[in-house]
Design a protein around this motif. Structure first.
Motif, PDB file in Angstrom:
ATOM      1  N   ASP A  13       0.827  -1.219   0.000  1.00 43.19           N
ATOM      2  CA  ASP A  13       0.000   0.000   0.000  1.00 43.19           C
ATOM      3  C   ASP A  13       0.855   1.260   0.000  1.00 43.19           C
ATOM      4  OD1 ASP A  13      -2.350  -1.319  -0.131  1.00 43.19           O
ATOM      5  OD2 ASP A  13      -2.665  -1.397   2.038  1.00 43.19           O
ATOM      6  N   GLU A  14       2.080   1.130   0.470  1.00 45.84           N
ATOM      7  CA  GLU A  14       2.939   2.311   0.597  1.00 45.84           C
ATOM      8  C   GLU A  14       4.318   2.044  -0.006  1.00 45.84           C
ATOM      9  OE1 GLU A  14       3.153   3.528   4.731  1.00 45.84           O
ATOM     10  OE2 GLU A  14       1.315   2.410   5.045  1.00 45.84           O
ATOM     11  N   THR A  15       4.889   3.077  -0.591  1.00 46.49           N
ATOM     12  CA  THR A  15       6.224   2.965  -1.181  1.00 46.49           C
ATOM     13  C   THR A  15       7.249   2.525  -0.134  1.00 46.49           C
ATOM     14  OG1 THR A  15       5.597   4.780  -2.633  1.00 46.49           O
ATOM     15  CG2 THR A  15       7.930   4.209  -2.558  1.00 46.49           C
ATOM     16  N   GLN A  16       7.086   3.046   1.090  1.00 49.67           N
ATOM     17  CA  GLN A  16       8.061   2.712   2.138  1.00 49.67           C
ATOM     18  C   GLN A  16       8.130   1.212   2.384  1.00 49.67           C
ATOM     19  OE1 GLN A  16       9.974   5.207   2.738  1.00 49.67           O
ATOM     20  NE2 GLN A  16       8.453   6.183   1.442  1.00 49.67           N
ATOM     21  N   GLN A  17       6.954   0.554   2.307  1.00 44.03           N
ATOM     22  CA  GLN A  17       6.936  -0.884   2.553  1.00 44.03           C
ATOM     23  C   GLN A  17       7.598  -1.633   1.391  1.00 44.03           C
ATOM     24  OE1 GLN A  17       6.246  -2.152   5.414  1.00 44.03           O
ATOM     25  NE2 GLN A  17       5.636  -0.155   6.230  1.00 44.03           N
ATOM     26  N   MET A  19       9.998  -0.429  -0.400  1.00 49.47           N
ATOM     27  CA  MET A  19      11.446  -0.225  -0.247  1.00 49.47           C
ATOM     28  C   MET A  19      11.996  -1.088   0.889  1.00 49.47           C
ATOM     29  SD  MET A  19      11.550   1.663  -2.745  1.00 49.47           S
ATOM     30  CE  MET A  19      13.314   1.538  -2.853  1.00 49.47           C
ATOM     31  N   ALA A  20      11.203  -1.231   1.953  1.00 45.65           N
ATOM     32  CA  ALA A  20      11.637  -2.081   3.075  1.00 45.65           C
ATOM     33  C   ALA A  20      11.738  -3.532   2.611  1.00 45.65           C
ATOM     34  CB  ALA A  20      10.661  -1.941   4.243  1.00 45.65           C
ATOM     35  N   GLU A  22      12.332  -4.614  -0.473  1.00 48.02           N
ATOM     36  CA  GLU A  22      13.507  -4.759  -1.331  1.00 48.02           C
ATOM     37  C   GLU A  22      14.787  -4.794  -0.492  1.00 48.02           C
ATOM     38  OE1 GLU A  22      15.069  -2.665  -5.359  1.00 48.02           O
ATOM     39  OE2 GLU A  22      15.289  -1.471  -3.543  1.00 48.02           O
ATOM     40  N   ASN A  23      14.832  -3.875   0.461  1.00 53.35           N
ATOM     41  CA  ASN A  23      16.007  -3.795   1.323  1.00 53.35           C
ATOM     42  C   ASN A  23      16.233  -5.126   2.043  1.00 53.35           C
ATOM     43  OD1 ASN A  23      17.295  -3.058   4.090  1.00 53.35           O
ATOM     44  ND2 ASN A  23      17.763  -1.349   2.752  1.00 53.35           N
ATOM     45  N   LEU A  34      11.612  -5.509  -7.654  1.00 56.87           N
ATOM     46  CA  LEU A  34      10.472  -4.588  -7.720  1.00 56.87           C
ATOM     47  C   LEU A  34      10.099  -4.349  -9.182  1.00 56.87           C
ATOM     48  CD1 LEU A  34      11.373  -1.920  -5.018  1.00 56.87           C
ATOM     49  CD2 LEU A  34       9.505  -3.576  -4.907  1.00 56.87           C
ATOM     50  N   ILE A  35       8.799  -4.328  -9.415  1.00 50.99           N
ATOM     51  CA  ILE A  35       8.280  -4.030 -10.771  1.00 50.99           C
ATOM     52  C   ILE A  35       7.098  -3.059 -10.624  1.00 50.99           C
ATOM     53  CG2 ILE A  35       8.956  -6.296 -11.680  1.00 50.99           C
ATOM     54  CD1 ILE A  35       5.806  -6.900 -11.552  1.00 50.99           C
ATOM     55  N   GLY A  44      -2.374   0.348  -3.412  1.00 48.76           N
ATOM     56  CA  GLY A  44      -2.122   1.770  -3.253  1.00 48.76           C
ATOM     57  C   GLY A  44      -0.832   2.226  -3.887  1.00 48.76           C
ATOM     58  N   CYS A  45       0.159   1.357  -3.802  1.00 48.92           N
ATOM     59  CA  CYS A  45       1.504   1.741  -4.243  1.00 48.92           C
ATOM     60  C   CYS A  45       1.756   1.223  -5.649  1.00 48.92           C
ATOM     61  CB  CYS A  45       2.504   1.148  -3.251  1.00 48.92           C
ATOM     62  SG  CYS A  45       4.194   1.151  -3.789  1.00 48.92           S
ATOM     63  N   GLY A  46       2.514   1.960  -6.410  1.00 49.39           N
ATOM     64  CA  GLY A  46       2.783   1.586  -7.797  1.00 49.39           C
ATOM     65  C   GLY A  46       3.852   0.523  -7.954  1.00 49.39           C
ATOM     66  N   LEU A  47       4.373   0.029  -6.866  1.00 52.72           N
ATOM     67  CA  LEU A  47       5.431  -0.979  -6.917  1.00 52.72           C
ATOM     68  C   LEU A  47       4.938  -2.322  -6.383  1.00 52.72           C
ATOM     69  CD1 LEU A  47       8.353   1.194  -5.482  1.00 52.72           C
ATOM     70  CD2 LEU A  47       7.961   0.605  -7.890  1.00 52.72           C
TER      71      LEU A  47
ATOM     72  N   TYR B  47      14.439   6.173   1.124  1.00 46.43           N
ATOM     73  CA  TYR B  47      14.094   5.207   2.168  1.00 46.43           C
ATOM     74  C   TYR B  47      15.254   5.021   3.156  1.00 46.43           C
ATOM     75  CZ  TYR B  47      13.173   0.783   4.477  1.00 46.43           C
ATOM     76  OH  TYR B  47      13.003  -0.178   5.433  1.00 46.43           O
ATOM     77  N   ILE B 228       1.234   7.068  -4.720  1.00 46.24           N
ATOM     78  CA  ILE B 228       0.387   5.966  -4.242  1.00 46.24           C
ATOM     79  C   ILE B 228      -1.080   6.399  -4.291  1.00 46.24           C
ATOM     80  CG2 ILE B 228       2.198   5.023  -2.745  1.00 46.24           C
ATOM     81  CD1 ILE B 228       0.588   6.112  -0.328  1.00 46.24           C
ATOM     82  N   GLN B 229      -1.965   5.402  -4.350  1.00 45.69           N
ATOM     83  CA  GLN B 229      -3.419   5.625  -4.337  1.00 45.69           C
ATOM     84  C   GLN B 229      -3.865   6.693  -5.350  1.00 45.69           C
ATOM     85  OE1 GLN B 229      -5.038   6.176  -0.358  1.00 45.69           O
ATOM     86  NE2 GLN B 229      -3.487   4.834   0.532  1.00 45.69           N
TER      87      GLN B 229
END
Lengths: 78, 378
Positions: A13-17, A19-20, A22-23, A34-35, A44-47, B47, B228-229
């Motif tokens: 849902d979030e970019t941060q997640q 990135m987490a 992937e990390n 990631l795609i 929610g997130c585009g990744l 990040y 997002i969203q």
């Protein structure tokens, strides 16, 4: 013509997640990358994390155990 | 030039900072706006920097590290995003205009109630005011960690105890301290820590942010694209996207990331010790010079690396000009965006000359600065 393959897609849902995720995967040599989120998945997130379908349980468990919040884990042809 | 205006901005940065910015400008796309390699490069750097800031500040969740263009923007977001017309807020005479003006605006425009903990004519904060000022509708304490004018630290543990005993939101302005003085927002039970990237953190200008404790809700001040969203009519609610509409300053954040690496490698305690040593060397050199008046409390074990003085009744701007032109020493004179403390110290007319020290200053520079003050005071 795009060649489709059966893939595991894990959404966030979030970019941060994303990135987490992937990390974590990169630092623990876990498979995937990631795609852009496929249109079949509403997130929610585009990744999204793409990997071989056989890795589904292992990856979901790894994310859960490390407080990485993911949305859906689906196996689709993309 | 001997640069002693580090409380305004650090001009000497780790070389890695500029290198990281150049590399970022050549290799980074827009963070959180795609899955191609250069967008992911940006997303990764942003990040990683959130994680580093969270580790440095004791913020529980890296996604609660929100980037802004500076501390003023962060403080505006924190203040306007949490306080409203029926609230009463307690702040202090130590505050910078970046805290005062948003609070005054809420007081004037929204009829929010506002009171200040006084500083006496020596610059000591009257902590007993906190308890006395609390009302049934008191919602928050907004205070700085350190006076940008004198370098005196606020006893944040004492403020924490009062805030928590009375269930108040605790907003801390860490502009002058994060990077130079250890802060643990969990230990200090800080609800919102606002910071800038270009002072003690030694990053580039145009970076700063908020660290938000779990459970603290801040209304967004701007709305727009977040990556997002996209089909949601409303702005997304999860942090950090909630407060980060629009493209981030990822190039600046890359520089900040490099600065954070330098601080971690060097050790914040090592940096703090060095700066304290320089500050004490300067203070000891000027405190007994005839005609020199030093402001602030030097009896405490620790303080920010600032020594603020006046020389006789000389205009502080004139002294700073001589320091600059004759001695090639950069200092900050005049008012320091801290009008309430200037009034308390009775320096509203004269202003004051602030010498502020950083990791990149040397003892040799301090000796020269002391000598310059002595000559001017003769």
């Amino acid at each position: 013509m795009l060649k489709k393959t059966l893939s595991l897609i894990i959404s966030f849902d979030e970019t941060q997640q994303a990135m987490a995720a992937e990390n974590y995967c990169q630092s623990h040599n876990l498979p995937g990358r990631l795609i852009p989120i496929p249109r079949e998945i509403n997130a929610g997130c585009g990744l999204a994390w793409k990997a071989n379908p056989k890795e589904k349980d292992m990856l979901c468990k790894a994310f859960d155990c490390n407080n990485i919040v993911w949305g859906q884990a689906v196996i689709i042809e993309i | 030039m001997i640069y002693l205006d580090n409380a305004a901005t650090t001009i000497n940065k780790p070389p890695e900072v500029a290198q990281a910015i150049v590399k970022a400008m050549e290799s980074m796309g827009n963070a959180a706006r795609g899955a191609h390699s250069v967008s992911l490069n940006a997303s990764r750097i942003v990040y990683d920097t959130r994680v580093k800031i969270a580790n440095l500040s004791g913020c529980q969740d890296p996604s609660h590290v929100v980037f802004t263009s500076n501390a003023t923007e962060a403080l505006n977001i924190a203040i306007f995003g949490t306080l409203s017309s029926k609230d009463h807020v307690i702040s202090t005479d130590y505050e910078h205009n970046s805290v005062l003006r948003p609070l005054y605006a809420l007081e004037d425009e929204k009829k929010m109630e506002l009171d200040f903990v006084r500083a006496d004519n020596l610059g000591h904060l009257c902590y007993e005011d906190f308890e006395r000022l609390i009302k049934p509708n008191t919602k928050a304490v907004v205070c700085t960690h350190c006076s940008n004018l004198t370098g005196d630290l606020v006893d944040v543990k004492r403020v924490r105890d009062i805030a928590k005993a009375n269930h108040l939101l605790f907003i801390l302005d860490g502009s002058q301290t994060l990077g130079s003085i250890p802060i643990n927002m969990q230990e200090l039970e800080v609800d919102i820590l606002c910071f800038t990237g270009h002072k003690g953190l030694m990053g580039p200008q145009g970076t700063g942010g908020l660290c938000i404790a779990n459970g603290v809700e801040i209304s967004p001040w701007k709305r727009g694209g977040t990556g997002i969203q996209s089909y949601n009519r409303q702005h997304p609610s999860p942090y950090p996207a909630r407060l980060e509409a629009g493209t981030l300053n990822s190039h600046g954040i890359a520089g900040l990331s490099a600065a954070l690496d330098f601080i971690e490698k060097t050790g914040i305690e090592t940096i703090h010790r060095h700066e304290q040593e320089l500050m004490n060397l300067f203070y000891e050199g000027v405190k007994n010079v005839e005609g020199v008046k030093v402001y602030g409390d030097f009896s405490k074990e620790t303080r920010s690396a600032i020594v603020t003085i006046n020389i006789r009744d000389y205009d502080s701007g004139a002294v700073a000009d001589v320091l600059s032109e004759k001695y090639h020493i950069a200092t900050r004179p005049g008012a320091h965006c801290a009008p309430r403390l200037h009034k308390a110290l009775n320096t509203k007319e004269q202003g004051a000359i602030r010498f502020s020290f950083s990791w990149y200053n040397t003892k040799k520079e301090i000796v020269k600065a002391v000598e310059a003050v002595r000559e001017i005071a003769k």
